[in-house]
Design a protein around this motif. Structure first.
Motif, PDB file in Angstrom:
ATOM      1  N   PHE A  19       0.879  -1.160   0.000  1.00 18.45           N
ATOM      2  CA  PHE A  19       0.000   0.000   0.000  1.00 18.45           C
ATOM      3  C   PHE A  19       0.913   1.204   0.000  1.00 18.45           C
ATOM      4  N   PRO A  20       1.347   1.712  -1.160  1.00 16.25           N
ATOM      5  CA  PRO A  20       2.309   2.801  -1.136  1.00 16.25           C
ATOM      6  C   PRO A  20       1.749   4.091  -0.575  1.00 16.25           C
ATOM      7  N   SER A  21       0.440   4.245  -0.579  1.00 16.44           N
ATOM      8  CA  SER A  21      -0.089   5.471   0.011  1.00 16.44           C
ATOM      9  C   SER A  21      -1.516   5.286   0.482  1.00 16.44           C
ATOM     10  N   LEU A  22      -1.752   5.683   1.705  1.00 17.58           N
ATOM     11  CA  LEU A  22      -3.109   5.825   2.210  1.00 17.58           C
ATOM     12  C   LEU A  22      -3.254   7.308   2.494  1.00 17.58           C
ATOM     13  N   ASP A  23      -3.856   8.019   1.573  1.00 18.43           N
ATOM     14  CA  ASP A  23      -3.713   9.454   1.660  1.00 18.43           C
ATOM     15  C   ASP A  23      -5.000  10.180   1.864  1.00 18.43           C
ATOM     16  N   PRO A 172      -4.911  -7.649  -4.065  1.00 18.55           N
ATOM     17  CA  PRO A 172      -3.998  -7.015  -5.027  1.00 18.55           C
ATOM     18  C   PRO A 172      -2.581  -6.888  -4.483  1.00 18.55           C
ATOM     19  N   ASN A 173      -1.642  -6.800  -5.421  1.00 19.20           N
ATOM     20  CA  ASN A 173      -0.230  -6.689  -5.050  1.00 19.20           C
ATOM     21  C   ASN A 173       0.206  -5.252  -4.802  1.00 19.20           C
ATOM     22  N   LEU A 174      -0.381  -4.307  -5.529  1.00 19.42           N
ATOM     23  CA  LEU A 174      -0.026  -2.895  -5.399  1.00 19.42           C
ATOM     24  C   LEU A 174      -1.312  -2.086  -5.284  1.00 19.42           C
ATOM     25  N   MET A 175      -1.423  -1.303  -4.214  1.00 20.39           N
ATOM     26  CA  MET A 175      -2.639  -0.546  -3.956  1.00 20.39           C
ATOM     27  C   MET A 175      -2.290   0.906  -3.657  1.00 20.39           C
ATOM     28  N   PHE A 176      -3.089   1.805  -4.211  1.00 19.26           N
ATOM     29  CA  PHE A 176      -2.913   3.231  -3.953  1.00 19.26           C
ATOM     30  C   PHE A 176      -4.275   3.780  -3.545  1.00 19.26           C
ATOM     31  N   VAL A 177      -4.346   4.354  -2.344  1.00 22.63           N
ATOM     32  CA  VAL A 177      -5.614   4.852  -1.823  1.00 22.63           C
ATOM     33  C   VAL A 177      -5.433   6.308  -1.402  1.00 22.63           C
ATOM     34  N   ILE A 207      -8.727   4.101   7.452  1.00 19.29           N
ATOM     35  CA  ILE A 207      -7.508   3.293   7.366  1.00 19.29           C
ATOM     36  C   ILE A 207      -7.662   2.035   8.213  1.00 19.29           C
ATOM     37  N   ALA A 208      -8.322   2.159   9.362  1.00 18.68           N
ATOM     38  CA  ALA A 208      -8.595   0.977  10.189  1.00 18.68           C
ATOM     39  C   ALA A 208      -9.447  -0.028   9.420  1.00 18.68           C
ATOM     40  N   LEU A 214      -7.267  -6.186   5.140  1.00 19.14           N
ATOM     41  CA  LEU A 214      -5.990  -6.880   4.947  1.00 19.14           C
ATOM     42  C   LEU A 214      -5.886  -8.085   5.862  1.00 19.14           C
ATOM     43  N   VAL A 215      -6.378  -7.953   7.088  1.00 21.10           N
ATOM     44  CA  VAL A 215      -6.363  -9.067   8.033  1.00 21.10           C
ATOM     45  C   VAL A 215      -7.282 -10.178   7.545  1.00 21.10           C
ATOM     46  N   LYS A 216      -8.509  -9.829   7.160  1.00 22.03           N
ATOM     47  CA  LYS A 216      -9.471 -10.841   6.712  1.00 22.03           C
ATOM     48  C   LYS A 216      -9.006 -11.537   5.439  1.00 22.03           C
ATOM     49  N   ALA A 217      -8.304 -10.808   4.580  1.00 15.82           N
ATOM     50  CA  ALA A 217      -7.785 -11.395   3.350  1.00 15.82           C
ATOM     51  C   ALA A 217      -6.521 -12.216   3.592  1.00 15.82           C
ATOM     52  N   ASP A 218      -6.035 -12.195   4.832  1.00 15.64           N
ATOM     53  CA  ASP A 218      -4.851 -12.961   5.242  1.00 15.64           C
ATOM     54  C   ASP A 218      -3.591 -12.529   4.479  1.00 15.64           C
ATOM     55  N   ILE A 219      -3.481 -11.214   4.249  1.00 18.47           N
ATOM     56  CA  ILE A 219      -2.268 -10.702   3.600  1.00 18.47           C
ATOM     57  C   ILE A 219      -1.607  -9.610   4.433  1.00 18.47           C
ATOM     58  N   ILE A 220      -2.097  -9.381   5.643  1.00 20.56           N
ATOM     59  CA  ILE A 220      -1.562  -8.290   6.453  1.00 20.56           C
ATOM     60  C   ILE A 220      -0.079  -8.483   6.753  1.00 20.56           C
ATOM     61  N   ASP A 221       0.347  -9.719   6.991  1.00 15.62           N
ATOM     62  CA  ASP A 221       1.745  -9.948   7.350  1.00 15.62           C
ATOM     63  C   ASP A 221       2.671  -9.850   6.147  1.00 15.62           C
ATOM     64  N   ASP A 222       2.110  -9.831   4.947  1.00 15.66           N
ATOM     65  CA  ASP A 222       2.917  -9.740   3.730  1.00 15.66           C
ATOM     66  C   ASP A 222       2.753  -8.392   3.044  1.00 15.66           C
ATOM     67  N   THR A 223       2.157  -7.435   3.736  1.00 17.72           N
ATOM     68  CA  THR A 223       1.835  -6.146   3.120  1.00 17.72           C
ATOM     69  C   THR A 223       2.635  -5.018   3.764  1.00 17.72           C
ATOM     70  N   LEU A 224       3.276  -4.223   2.941  1.00 15.18           N
ATOM     71  CA  LEU A 224       3.949  -2.995   3.375  1.00 15.18           C
ATOM     72  C   LEU A 224       2.966  -1.845   3.229  1.00 15.18           C
ATOM     73  N   VAL A 225       2.701  -1.126   4.312  1.00 16.47           N
ATOM     74  CA  VAL A 225       1.759  -0.011   4.296  1.00 16.47           C
ATOM     75  C   VAL A 225       2.524   1.286   4.554  1.00 16.47           C
ATOM     76  N   LEU A 226       2.355   2.240   3.673  1.00 21.59           N
ATOM     77  CA  LEU A 226       2.991   3.545   3.802  1.00 21.59           C
ATOM     78  C   LEU A 226       1.907   4.619   3.810  1.00 21.59           C
ATOM     79  N   VAL A 227       1.885   5.432   4.840  1.00 18.76           N
ATOM     80  CA  VAL A 227       0.962   6.564   4.922  1.00 18.76           C
ATOM     81  C   VAL A 227       1.762   7.838   4.700  1.00 18.76           C
ATOM     82  N   THR A 228       1.308   8.657   3.772  1.00 18.30           N
ATOM     83  CA  THR A 228       2.027   9.889   3.477  1.00 18.30           C
ATOM     84  C   THR A 228       1.029  10.974   3.094  1.00 18.30           C
ATOM     85  N   ALA A 229       1.523  12.166   2.861  1.00 23.10           N
ATOM     86  CA  ALA A 229       0.682  13.286   2.444  1.00 23.10           C
ATOM     87  C   ALA A 229       1.436  14.134   1.441  1.00 23.10           C
TER      88      ALA A 229
END
Length: 245
Positions: A19-23, A172-177, A207-208, A214-229
């Motif tokens: 998740f390169p951006s949760l903006d 998904p492998n790459l997500m932008f939000v 964001i929560a 991500l937890v329900k999809a069972d990918i939280i431990d394999d996901t890099l999350v970046l929050v930026t502005a």
């Protein structure tokens, strides 16, 4: 509160999802996050479980399009040609050298190369999802580079709901939000105002919601999350050349 750390406390494995951006987080100046995590628990997770800084610098000019362009393309405004909020893809094809337009260094006549195009070039099987509140970002989305696009048009709740549903179905492998309401509150009521923090609380909950998906999809431990502005602000205006991001 500590302002910066580059050490991750949990030494995570290499992620397979990002998740390169949760903006928006648009307009969320770093100084306004300091000492506010007690009522912004999801943002607070990044202090407790990740690495962070509230003193990153944005690109000049300190407005939205040049900075989102910089993050999505890895190019500075002078190299992408995206140097103001009025930029449109046609500006990548200046009619001559006398106009105040710059073609991107990645090639005139087309939008600058984006993170999602690069991801697809590296692995065509990569699943890319984009869910945005500020519709300008759609200028940087080409149909052959993104598998899922949701244009929320200023509806942050819908942005969060739609990307969460896509995560559950497709991992998904790459997500932008992208969320916009914090910036809107800053311009309307002032950065650091009660309305500004009300908007921040809403985005914190969105964001929560995504974390829960991500937890329900069972990918939280394999996901890099970046929050930026893209920038911060002062009173009801953006502050040029400031250090907030």
């Amino acid at each position: 509160r500590e302002r910066e750390t580059n050490k991750h406390p949990h030494n995570p494995p290499t992620p397979t999802h990002a998740f390169p951006s949760l903006d928006r987080c648009k307009g969320f100046g770093g100084m306004y996050l300091e000492n506010a995590t007690s009522f912004l628990p999801t943002f607070g997770r990044f202090y407790k479980e990740g690495a962070f800084t509230t003193r990153a610098r944005d690109q000049a000019p300190s407005v939205s399009a040049p900075n989102w362009g910089a993050m999505i393309t890895s190019l500075t405004p002078v190299n992408s040609g995206i140097d103001n909020n009025d930029w449109v893809p046609a500006d990548a094809s200046p009619p001559n050298v006398t106009v105040e337009l710059l073609p991107p260094i990645t090639g005139a006549g087309k939008i600058p190369t984006t993170m999602w195009r690069t991801a697809k070039q590296q692995n065509p099987a990569t699943t890319v999802a984009v869910s945005i509140s500020w519709d300008w970002i759609n200028y940087l989305v080409e149909p052959d580079t993104v598998d899922y696009l949701f244009r929320g048009r200023e509806d942050d709740a819908a942005v969060a709901a739609n990307i969460s549903a896509f995560i559950l179905q497709h991992q998904p492998n790459l997500m932008f939000v992208h969320f916009d309401s914090i910036d809107d509150a800053g311009h309307a009521h002032g950065w650091g105002s009660p309305q500004y923090y009300d908007a921040a609380k809403n985005v914190d909950s969105y964001i929560a919601q995504i974390f829960e998906a991500l937890v329900k999809a069972d990918i939280i431990d394999d996901t890099l999350v970046l929050v930026t502005a893209d920038h911060g602000g002062w009173k009801v205006q953006l502050k040029e050349l400031h250090r907030e991001k």
